[in-house]
Design a protein around this motif. Structure first.
Motif, mmCIF file in Angstrom:
data_model
loop_
_atom_site.group_PDB
_atom_site.id
_atom_site.type_symbol
_atom_site.label_atom_id
_atom_site.label_comp_id
_atom_site.label_asym_id
_atom_site.label_seq_id
_atom_site.Cartn_x
_atom_site.Cartn_y
_atom_site.Cartn_z
ATOM 1 N N ASP A 19 0.784 -1.178 0.039
ATOM 2 C CA ASP A 19 -0.052 0.042 0.172
ATOM 3 C C ASP A 19 0.751 1.308 0.043
ATOM 4 O O ASP A 19 0.310 2.290 0.075
ATOM 5 N N TRP A 20 2.234 1.128 -0.078
ATOM 6 C CA TRP A 20 2.989 2.432 -0.048
ATOM 7 C C TRP A 20 3.146 2.872 -1.335
ATOM 8 O O TRP A 20 3.289 2.313 -2.538
ATOM 9 N N ASP A 74 4.184 11.111 2.708
ATOM 10 C CA ASP A 74 3.468 10.797 1.311
ATOM 11 C C ASP A 74 3.215 11.916 0.667
ATOM 12 O O ASP A 74 2.925 12.975 0.962
ATOM 13 N N THR A 139 2.821 10.687 7.935
ATOM 14 C CA THR A 139 1.779 9.507 8.058
ATOM 15 C C THR A 139 2.137 8.388 8.795
ATOM 16 O O THR A 139 3.458 8.051 8.580
ATOM 17 N N VAL A 141 3.045 4.854 9.746
ATOM 18 C CA VAL A 141 3.115 3.538 9.340
ATOM 19 C C VAL A 141 3.728 2.605 10.240
ATOM 20 O O VAL A 141 4.164 1.310 9.886
ATOM 21 N N LYS A 173 -1.718 4.908 9.506
ATOM 22 C CA LYS A 173 -2.241 5.695 8.480
ATOM 23 C C LYS A 173 -2.887 7.033 8.947
ATOM 24 O O LYS A 173 -3.439 7.855 8.192
ATOM 25 N N GLU A 175 -2.663 10.878 9.837
ATOM 26 C CA GLU A 175 -1.601 11.992 9.547
ATOM 27 C C GLU A 175 -1.657 13.149 10.532
ATOM 28 O O GLU A 175 -2.589 13.216 11.204
#
Length: 248
Positions: A19-20, A74, A139, A141, A173, A175
């Protein structure tokens, strides 16, 4: 040889984190890179002198640490559109670049300094600007519940102010935004050998597992004049006969 090595590392990270995004992968690689060699000393250049950030970038890549990073900077595809529109090109020029029709007036523009990049490049021009502010978003992770505290290696001649100084996360996830303001010292006079300064901004997790380090590169205008007391003018002008301290 850096290109094939980094390409392989990027592929490795993508296989572990499906998902990156490409920007997240780049962020993980850059923010876990080490500016020191195995002996804990600054990385030397080809002349065995201290290699600055312009030569080594973020540092020596660590695939293992990059694969287990806590926070990433991101960038979404639409952010690049807003960034290009923020460069004040015409809609036609932006459309040629993006290979599709774009109406920049309908988009929220992103300034150059606010593109969510994992490093900071600051230019103090000869227009007297003393303060520049960057905005960033991180973000989570890594671990769902975590707190990060900022650690700053201050560049010479510049004060770095980060707000807030702590970031709290409660889920993956999630932010968190922060701002970084670079304030040039009023009484700092760059020397020809020090027209470039560097430092770093690092977010360290409360359990010390994660460290998210961003290099800072500061460029001072070579022609820089600062008025001080008693009408003394410090001048740095490659085309001037007055070099160093001049009197008005």
């Amino acid at each position: 040889m850096s290109c094939p090595h980094l390409s392989g590392i990027a592929a490795l990270l993508k296989s572990s984190h499906l998902d990156w995004s490409p920007a997240a992968i780049k962020s993980a690689i850059m923010t876990t890179a080490d500016p020191l060699n195995r002996q804990g000393q600054p990385i030397p250049d080809e002349k065995l002198n201290f290699a600055n950030v312009l030569a080594i970038g973020a540092g020596h890549v660590s695939p293992t640490r990059a694969n287990d990073q806590g926070l990433v900077y991101d960038i979404k595809p639409e952010d690049y559109d807003s960034y290009v529109c923020g460069l004040n090109f015409t809609d036609r020029n932006v459309g040629i670049f993006l290979q599709r029709k774009v109406n920049c007036s309908d988009r929220k523009k992103i300034a150059q300094e606010d593109l969510n990049y994992p490093s900071f490049s600051v230019l103090f021009k000869f227009d007297g600007s003393q303060k520049i502010t960057f905005k960033r978003v991180l973000t989570n992770v890594g671990q769902a519940h975590s707190t990060y505290t900022v650690k700053i290696d201050q560049p010479e001649g510049v004060r770095v102010v980060v707000k807030p100084e702590k970031l709290d996360f409660t889920k993956l996830k999630q932010e968190a935004s922060f701002s970084v303001t670079f304030v040039r010292s009023k009484f700092y006079v760059s020397k020809l050998a020090y027209e470039h300064a560097e430092g770093s901004l690092e977010w360290v997790s409360d359990h010390k597992r994660y460290s998210v380090r961003s290099p800072i590169s500061i460029m001072f205008s070579i022609r820089e004049i600062l008025l001080l007391a008693n009408n003394i003018i410090y001048v740095l002008d490659m085309d001037s006969d007055c070099f160093g301290v001049c009197y008005d």
